[in-house]
Write a protein that holds these residues in place. Structure first.
Motif, PDB file in Angstrom:
ATOM      1  N   ARG A   1       0.795  -1.406   0.053  1.00 47.54           N
ATOM      2  CA  ARG A   1      -0.099   0.054  -0.016  1.00 47.54           C
ATOM      3  C   ARG A   1       0.970   1.329   0.077  1.00 47.54           C
ATOM      4  O   ARG A   1       0.656   2.309   0.457  1.00 47.54           O
ATOM      5  N   GLY A   2       2.069   1.196  -0.479  1.00 47.26           N
ATOM      6  CA  GLY A   2       2.913   2.221  -0.677  1.00 47.26           C
ATOM      7  C   GLY A   2       3.734   2.314   0.671  1.00 47.26           C
ATOM      8  O   GLY A   2       4.540   1.265   0.980  1.00 47.26           O
ATOM      9  N   ASP A   3       4.183   3.267   1.300  1.00 45.12           N
ATOM     10  CA  ASP A   3       4.887   3.421   2.611  1.00 45.12           C
ATOM     11  C   ASP A   3       4.196   3.934   3.578  1.00 45.12           C
ATOM     12  O   ASP A   3       4.312   4.947   4.071  1.00 45.12           O
ATOM     13  N   PRO A   4       3.209   3.092   4.336  1.00 46.01           N
ATOM     14  CA  PRO A   4       2.322   3.651   5.191  1.00 46.01           C
ATOM     15  C   PRO A   4       2.738   4.136   6.364  1.00 46.01           C
ATOM     16  O   PRO A   4       2.064   4.720   7.130  1.00 46.01           O
ATOM     17  N   TYR A   5       4.020   3.771   6.932  1.00 45.11           N
ATOM     18  CA  TYR A   5       4.433   4.479   8.157  1.00 45.11           C
ATOM     19  C   TYR A   5       5.019   5.817   7.873  1.00 45.11           C
ATOM     20  O   TYR A   5       5.268   6.591   8.784  1.00 45.11           O
TER      21      TYR A   5
ATOM     22  N   THR B   1      -2.294   6.085  -1.009  1.00 50.56           N
ATOM     23  CA  THR B   1      -2.463   7.672  -1.430  1.00 50.56           C
ATOM     24  C   THR B   1      -1.239   7.723  -2.388  1.00 50.56           C
ATOM     25  O   THR B   1      -0.187   7.009  -2.476  1.00 50.56           O
ATOM     26  N   LEU B   2      -1.183   8.633  -3.296  1.00 53.17           N
ATOM     27  CA  LEU B   2      -0.065   8.919  -4.125  1.00 53.17           C
ATOM     28  C   LEU B   2       1.038   9.442  -3.417  1.00 53.17           C
ATOM     29  O   LEU B   2       2.249   8.777  -3.772  1.00 53.17           O
ATOM     30  N   ALA B   3       0.786  10.077  -2.206  1.00 55.52           N
ATOM     31  CA  ALA B   3       2.092  10.296  -1.387  1.00 55.52           C
ATOM     32  C   ALA B   3       2.864   9.173  -0.902  1.00 55.52           C
ATOM     33  O   ALA B   3       4.241   9.204  -0.708  1.00 55.52           O
ATOM     34  N   SER B   4       1.859   8.169  -0.602  1.00 57.63           N
ATOM     35  CA  SER B   4       2.691   6.964  -0.166  1.00 57.63           C
ATOM     36  C   SER B   4       3.354   6.305  -1.189  1.00 57.63           C
ATOM     37  O   SER B   4       4.362   5.684  -0.952  1.00 57.63           O
ATOM     38  N   PHE B   5       2.803   6.203  -2.519  1.00 59.56           N
ATOM     39  CA  PHE B   5       3.514   5.532  -3.474  1.00 59.56           C
ATOM     40  C   PHE B   5       4.690   6.287  -3.845  1.00 59.56           C
ATOM     41  O   PHE B   5       5.774   5.538  -4.203  1.00 59.56           O
TER      42      PHE B   5
END
Length: 230
Positions: free
Chosen positions: A10-14, A20-24
Motif C-alpha cells: 500500500r505504498g509506504d504507510p509508516y 495514497t499518491l504520497a505513499s506511493f
C-alpha cells in the motif's frame, strides 16, 4: 544469491497514509521494486485505490465506497483516494501489484480496462480473491498473476492449471523450505506477505523466496542489500 523483489504494501504507510499518491511516491523513493495497491469500484464504476469497503478507518466517513460516485469519493476525502488511473501514472517507474479484494468479475473487468487504457499492462500484475483472479485470467490470457494463499494446504493442481500463476503469494508464516520446493516443482516462484520484521525477512531470503511485501520498504531494502539479494 538471487535477487528478491521488494514490494511496498500500500505504498509506504509508516511515512504517508496508505494507498495514497504520497505513499506511493515515498515507497518509490525508498527503493521499492513494486507497489502493491488495493482496488474497489465506486457507484459509477470507477476503480479507486482503497483497501477497506468503507471510508471510515482512513477518512472518517462510515459510508461504503460502492455507495458513492468517484466525484463524491474525491470530495469526501479531499482528493486523497486516487483513481486507479492516477495511481498507475505515479507508479510508472516501478511495477504495480493490483490487489482485487472482492469476488467480483465486474471489479476485475474495470481494473483490466484501466490498465489497458493507460498502457500499463507490461508492468502490472494481479493478486487477491480467487474469484477475481479467475475473471482476470478469463479476460486476459497473458496477465501475470500472483495467487494469494492463506491456507496450510497447498493450492490444488486444478486451480493452478486454471489460473497459471507466476507467483504463489503466501502469508509469510506458511512458508517453509517444502513450500519453496513444491512451488518450484509446479513452475511457480514464491512471494511472501506482509513482513515488517528484519529477522523474518532474513529467514525468508534464506529459504529462497523471490518477492517480499512489506509496510517498511526502506527496511526491507536494507536487509536485501546486506544479504546480497537487493
Amino acid at each position: 544469491m538471487a535477487r528478491v523483489t521488494a514490494v511496498a504494501h500500500r505504498g509506504d504507510p509508516y511515512r504517508a497514509r496508505e494507498n495514497t499518491l504520497a505513499s506511493f511516491r515515498s515507497a518509490i523513493a525508498a527503493g521499492a521494486d513494486a507497489i502493491e495497491l488495493d482496488v474497489r469500484t465506486t457507484a459509477d464504476g470507477v476503480p479507486v485505490v482503497l483497501h477497506d469497503r468503507t471510508l471510515k478507518r482512513l477518512w472518517g466517513r462510515d459510508v461504503p465506497v460502492a455507495a458513492l460516485t468517484a466525484a463524491e469519493v474525491a470530495e469526501a476525502t479531499g482528493g486523497g483516494v486516487p483513481t486507479l488511473a492516477e495511481a498507475l501514472a505515479v507508479t510508472a517507474p516501478v511495477r504495480t501489484l493490483i490487489d482485487l479484494p472482492e469476488r467480483s468479475p465486474a471489479l476485475a473487468g474495470a481494473a483490466l480496462a484501466v490498465v489497458r487504457e493507460t498502457g500499463a499492462g507490461a508492468r502490472v500484475y494481479y493478486c487477491g480473491d480467487v474469484g477475481a483472479l479467475r475473471a482476470v485470467r478469463a479476460a486476459d490470457p497473458g496477465a501475470e498473476i500472483a495467487l494469494t494463499w492463506k491456507r496450510t494446504a497447498r493450492p490444488r493442481d486444478t486451480l493452478l492449471a486454471e489460473l497459471r500463476p507466476r507467483w504463489l503469494n503466501y502469508r509469510f508464516g506458511l512458508i517453509t523450505s517444502a513450500t519453496i520446493e513444491q512451488a518450484a516443482a509446479r513452475g511457480c516462484a514464491v512471494a511472501a506477505w506482509t513482513v515488517d520484521s528484519p529477522r523474518i525477512m532474513r529467514r525468508l531470503i534464506g529459504l529462497g523466496v523471490t518477492a517480499i511485501t512489506s509496510n517498511r520498504v526502506a527496511t526491507l531494502r536494507r536487509v536485501l542489500r546486506r544479504a546480497g539479494a537487493g
